[in-house]
Scaffold this motif. Structure first.
Motif, PDB file in Angstrom:
ATOM      1  N   HIS A 143       0.874  -1.178   0.000  1.00 28.77           N
ATOM      2  CA  HIS A 143       0.000   0.000   0.000  1.00 28.77           C
ATOM      3  C   HIS A 143       0.909   1.225   0.000  1.00 28.77           C
ATOM      4  O   HIS A 143       2.073   1.142   0.375  1.00 28.77           O
ATOM      5  N   PHE A 144       0.414   2.354  -0.403  1.00 26.88           N
ATOM      6  CA  PHE A 144       1.268   3.534  -0.554  1.00 26.88           C
ATOM      7  C   PHE A 144       0.729   4.709   0.262  1.00 26.88           C
ATOM      8  O   PHE A 144       0.512   5.801  -0.233  1.00 26.88           O
ATOM      9  N   ASN A 145       0.492   4.421   1.552  1.00 25.00           N
ATOM     10  CA  ASN A 145       0.122   5.464   2.529  1.00 25.00           C
ATOM     11  C   ASN A 145      -1.228   6.115   2.251  1.00 25.00           C
ATOM     12  O   ASN A 145      -1.417   7.299   2.501  1.00 25.00           O
ATOM     13  N   GLY A 146      -2.153   5.339   1.723  1.00 26.76           N
ATOM     14  CA  GLY A 146      -3.495   5.865   1.520  1.00 26.76           C
ATOM     15  C   GLY A 146      -3.665   6.589   0.206  1.00 26.76           C
ATOM     16  O   GLY A 146      -2.699   6.900  -0.500  1.00 26.76           O
ATOM     17  N   LEU A 149      -2.943  -4.172  -1.146  1.00 24.73           N
ATOM     18  CA  LEU A 149      -2.969  -5.623  -1.314  1.00 24.73           C
ATOM     19  C   LEU A 149      -2.641  -6.353  -0.013  1.00 24.73           C
ATOM     20  O   LEU A 149      -2.354  -7.552  -0.023  1.00 24.73           O
ATOM     21  N   ARG A 150      -2.674  -5.641   1.099  1.00 25.74           N
ATOM     22  CA  ARG A 150      -2.221  -6.235   2.361  1.00 25.74           C
ATOM     23  C   ARG A 150      -2.979  -7.510   2.743  1.00 25.74           C
ATOM     24  O   ARG A 150      -2.373  -8.470   3.227  1.00 25.74           O
ATOM     25  N   ASP A 151      -4.279  -7.519   2.511  1.00 28.84           N
ATOM     26  CA  ASP A 151      -5.053  -8.693   2.928  1.00 28.84           C
ATOM     27  C   ASP A 151      -4.853  -9.899   2.014  1.00 28.84           C
ATOM     28  O   ASP A 151      -5.267 -11.005   2.353  1.00 28.84           O
ATOM     29  N   ARG A 152      -4.187  -9.712   0.876  1.00 28.56           N
ATOM     30  CA  ARG A 152      -3.966 -10.814  -0.072  1.00 28.56           C
ATOM     31  C   ARG A 152      -2.538 -11.343  -0.039  1.00 28.56           C
ATOM     32  O   ARG A 152      -2.234 -12.336  -0.697  1.00 28.56           O
ATOM     33  N   GLN A 199      17.396   4.408   3.643  1.00 28.30           N
ATOM     34  CA  GLN A 199      17.189   5.854   3.595  1.00 28.30           C
ATOM     35  C   GLN A 199      16.031   6.233   2.692  1.00 28.30           C
ATOM     36  O   GLN A 199      15.924   7.376   2.251  1.00 28.30           O
ATOM     37  N   ASP A 200      15.142   5.288   2.412  1.00 35.65           N
ATOM     38  CA  ASP A 200      14.033   5.520   1.485  1.00 35.65           C
ATOM     39  C   ASP A 200      12.885   6.231   2.196  1.00 35.65           C
ATOM     40  O   ASP A 200      12.244   5.644   3.078  1.00 35.65           O
ATOM     41  N   PRO A 201      12.572   7.478   1.826  1.00 37.28           N
ATOM     42  CA  PRO A 201      11.470   8.181   2.482  1.00 37.28           C
ATOM     43  C   PRO A 201      10.096   7.794   1.942  1.00 37.28           C
ATOM     44  O   PRO A 201       9.081   7.995   2.605  1.00 37.28           O
ATOM     45  N   ALA A 202      10.050   7.243   0.743  1.00 37.75           N
ATOM     46  CA  ALA A 202       8.772   6.934   0.100  1.00 37.75           C
ATOM     47  C   ALA A 202       8.203   5.599   0.568  1.00 37.75           C
ATOM     48  O   ALA A 202       7.022   5.492   0.918  1.00 37.75           O
ATOM     49  N   THR A 203       9.036   4.564   0.544  1.00 39.19           N
ATOM     50  CA  THR A 203       8.633   3.237   1.020  1.00 39.19           C
ATOM     51  C   THR A 203       9.724   2.740   1.964  1.00 39.19           C
ATOM     52  O   THR A 203      10.575   1.941   1.570  1.00 39.19           O
ATOM     53  N   PRO A 204       9.745   3.213   3.199  1.00 39.69           N
ATOM     54  CA  PRO A 204      10.794   2.840   4.142  1.00 39.69           C
ATOM     55  C   PRO A 204      10.776   1.347   4.457  1.00 39.69           C
ATOM     56  O   PRO A 204       9.812   0.641   4.119  1.00 39.69           O
ATOM     57  N   PRO A 205      11.832   0.838   5.078  1.00 42.16           N
ATOM     58  CA  PRO A 205      11.947  -0.610   5.313  1.00 42.16           C
ATOM     59  C   PRO A 205      10.739  -1.240   5.983  1.00 42.16           C
ATOM     60  O   PRO A 205      10.448  -2.418   5.741  1.00 42.16           O
ATOM     61  N   ALA A 206      10.020  -0.502   6.821  1.00 40.93           N
ATOM     62  CA  ALA A 206       8.838  -1.076   7.478  1.00 40.93           C
ATOM     63  C   ALA A 206       7.820  -1.590   6.465  1.00 40.93           C
ATOM     64  O   ALA A 206       7.121  -2.581   6.717  1.00 40.93           O
ATOM     65  N   HIS A 207       7.726  -0.930   5.303  1.00 41.77           N
ATOM     66  CA  HIS A 207       6.776  -1.374   4.278  1.00 41.77           C
ATOM     67  C   HIS A 207       7.194  -2.731   3.716  1.00 41.77           C
ATOM     68  O   HIS A 207       6.332  -3.587   3.447  1.00 41.77           O
ATOM     69  N   LEU A 208       8.496  -2.927   3.524  1.00 42.71           N
ATOM     70  CA  LEU A 208       8.975  -4.207   3.004  1.00 42.71           C
ATOM     71  C   LEU A 208       8.906  -5.294   4.067  1.00 42.71           C
ATOM     72  O   LEU A 208       8.607  -6.460   3.757  1.00 42.71           O
ATOM     73  N   ARG A 209       9.145  -4.914   5.328  1.00 49.29           N
ATOM     74  CA  ARG A 209       9.026  -5.884   6.408  1.00 49.29           C
ATOM     75  C   ARG A 209       7.596  -6.380   6.542  1.00 49.29           C
ATOM     76  O   ARG A 209       7.353  -7.560   6.852  1.00 49.29           O
TER      77      ARG A 209
END
Length: 378
Positions: A120-123, A184-187, A202-212
């Motif tokens: 997802h991309f922050n809403g 797509l989180r629920d899938r 150092q990614d401000p757009a999709t920081p590591p938490a999104h990949l985790r």
């Protein structure tokens, strides 16, 4: 009527496994310039442009587009190239396309890499606002801030910034619409393809938490975080991205070691491994990764043909210890003593009679040992 296709570039052997590379919003397939040529050693690499970016027509999508629409364009491209099943890697929006394909078309995706992206991309709101801005003011002002969104301070890739500036505003805005609607989180637990997640610390757009978040939900996922990398990791840290992708897509030492054992036999490889030292370790890795993991796995030639070529080359250069090893390998691969003899007879013409004389002596010794072994076990 023939449907228009995404602009694309194909690199690598036509017989190699297919690997599709997807771009980030605002970029072209030049995003992969430092990575794709290396990947094309072992894969048929197809990198593509988003609609209205690079060389792709802007009218391939319109307002209200979805990531599913983009994924359908990618499948159209694969179908046009005769590619039924493929590995896939994508950055940001290109990574979202890969996630969609893995969920909705699992039969097409053999392996997946998602780079600096998200489920997802922050809403929807920030992307709706960006789409409105671009439709109103076009891309000049947004492109001026590309470096701060894409790279760490002091780094840039002028070609990519120029591609951003030259993208079609309507198509760019339609891609923003796709990001706004994507979640797509629920899938994610449905994804069965082996999945690599690469995050830029150092990614401000999709920081590591999104990949985790993706890694935690996908059973077969591996997560790699790159220090010093921002949003366009393949452009900023190509060597690190290449290393991770090679390992994930099977072009590395693991597959090479499997083939090495199949051709040379476990006993020989075990002896070589036992003799390995810190001084020789990198060379052993090079042999497994390059000679066995890339050359011997290329399906253009059969292993029988490769054995014949190898025998000839070893005779030509007088490498008789290696020749003995590859006579054994040739027998393991199905060459008969008569076929090996015919290869060596050919070398007498093109490599010289003295070289062939030594080669026949070496091969005769190996074949006699083999017969003795057969007798002992029979």
């Amino acid at each position: 009527m023939t449907r228009k296709l995404l602009n694309h570039l194909v690199e690598g052997p036509g017989t190699a496994p297919a690997l599709l590379l997807g771009p980030s919003l605002g970029t072209s397939y030049a995003l992969w310039d430092q990575v794709a040529p290396e990947l094309s050693v072992t894969h048929r690499v197809i990198r593509w442009d988003l609609p209205g970016h690079g060389g792709s027509a802007p009218d391939l999508i319109g307002p209200g587009a979805t990531v599913g629409d983009l994924a359908a364009l990618v499948l159209d491209l694969a179908d046009s190239l005769g590619i039924d099943r493929f590995a896939y890697a994508g950055v940001s929006l290109g990574g979202a396309v890969g996630l969609h394909l893995a969920v909705h078309h699992p039969e097409r995706v053999s392996s997946l890499a998602v780079i600096c992206s998200s489920a997802h991309f922050n809403g929807s709101k920030p992307w709706q606002e960006r789409a409105e801005l671009v439709r109103r003011e076009e891309l000049t002002a947004l492109a001026e801030n590309a470096n701060s969104r894409w790279f760490t301070a002091g780094f840039t890739v002028p070609r990519l910034v120029e591609d951003h500036r030259n993208a079609d505003p309507e198509a760019y805005a339609a891609c923003c619409d796709a990001l706004a609607a994507f979640d797509l989180r629920d899938r994610l637990p449905e994804i069965a393809a082996p999945t690599l997640l690469i995050a830029g610390r150092q990614d401000p757009a999709t920081p590591p938490a999104h990949l985790r978040e993706i890694a935690d939900a996908v059973a077969s996922a591996t997560l790699v975080e790159l220090p010093g990398a921002s949003h366009l990791a393949p452009a900023q840290c190509p060597a690190a991205v290449l290393t991770a992708l090679r390992a994930h897509f099977g072009g590395g030492a693991k597959r090479g070691m499997e083939v090495r054992r199949e051709v040379l036999g476990d006993a020989h490889v075990d002896r070589a491994q036992a003799r390995q030292t810190p001084f020789t370790a990198r060379f052993q890795d090079f042999i497994s990764r390059y000679a066995w993991g890339e050359i011997w796995t290329d399906p253009t030639l059969s292993r029988r043909e490769r054995s014949m070529i190898t025998l000839t080359a070893l005779v030509a250069h007088g490498h008789y210890d290696e020749l003995a090893m590859h006579v054994r390998a040739a027998r393991r691969g199905g060459l008969t003593p008569e076929e090996i003899g015919a290869v060596l007879l050919q070398t007498a013409v093109y490599c010289g009679v003295p070289a062939a004389n030594s080669a026949f002596a070496t091969a005769q010794r190996v074949l006699a040992e083999e017969e003795g072994d057969d007798g002992a076990t029979g």
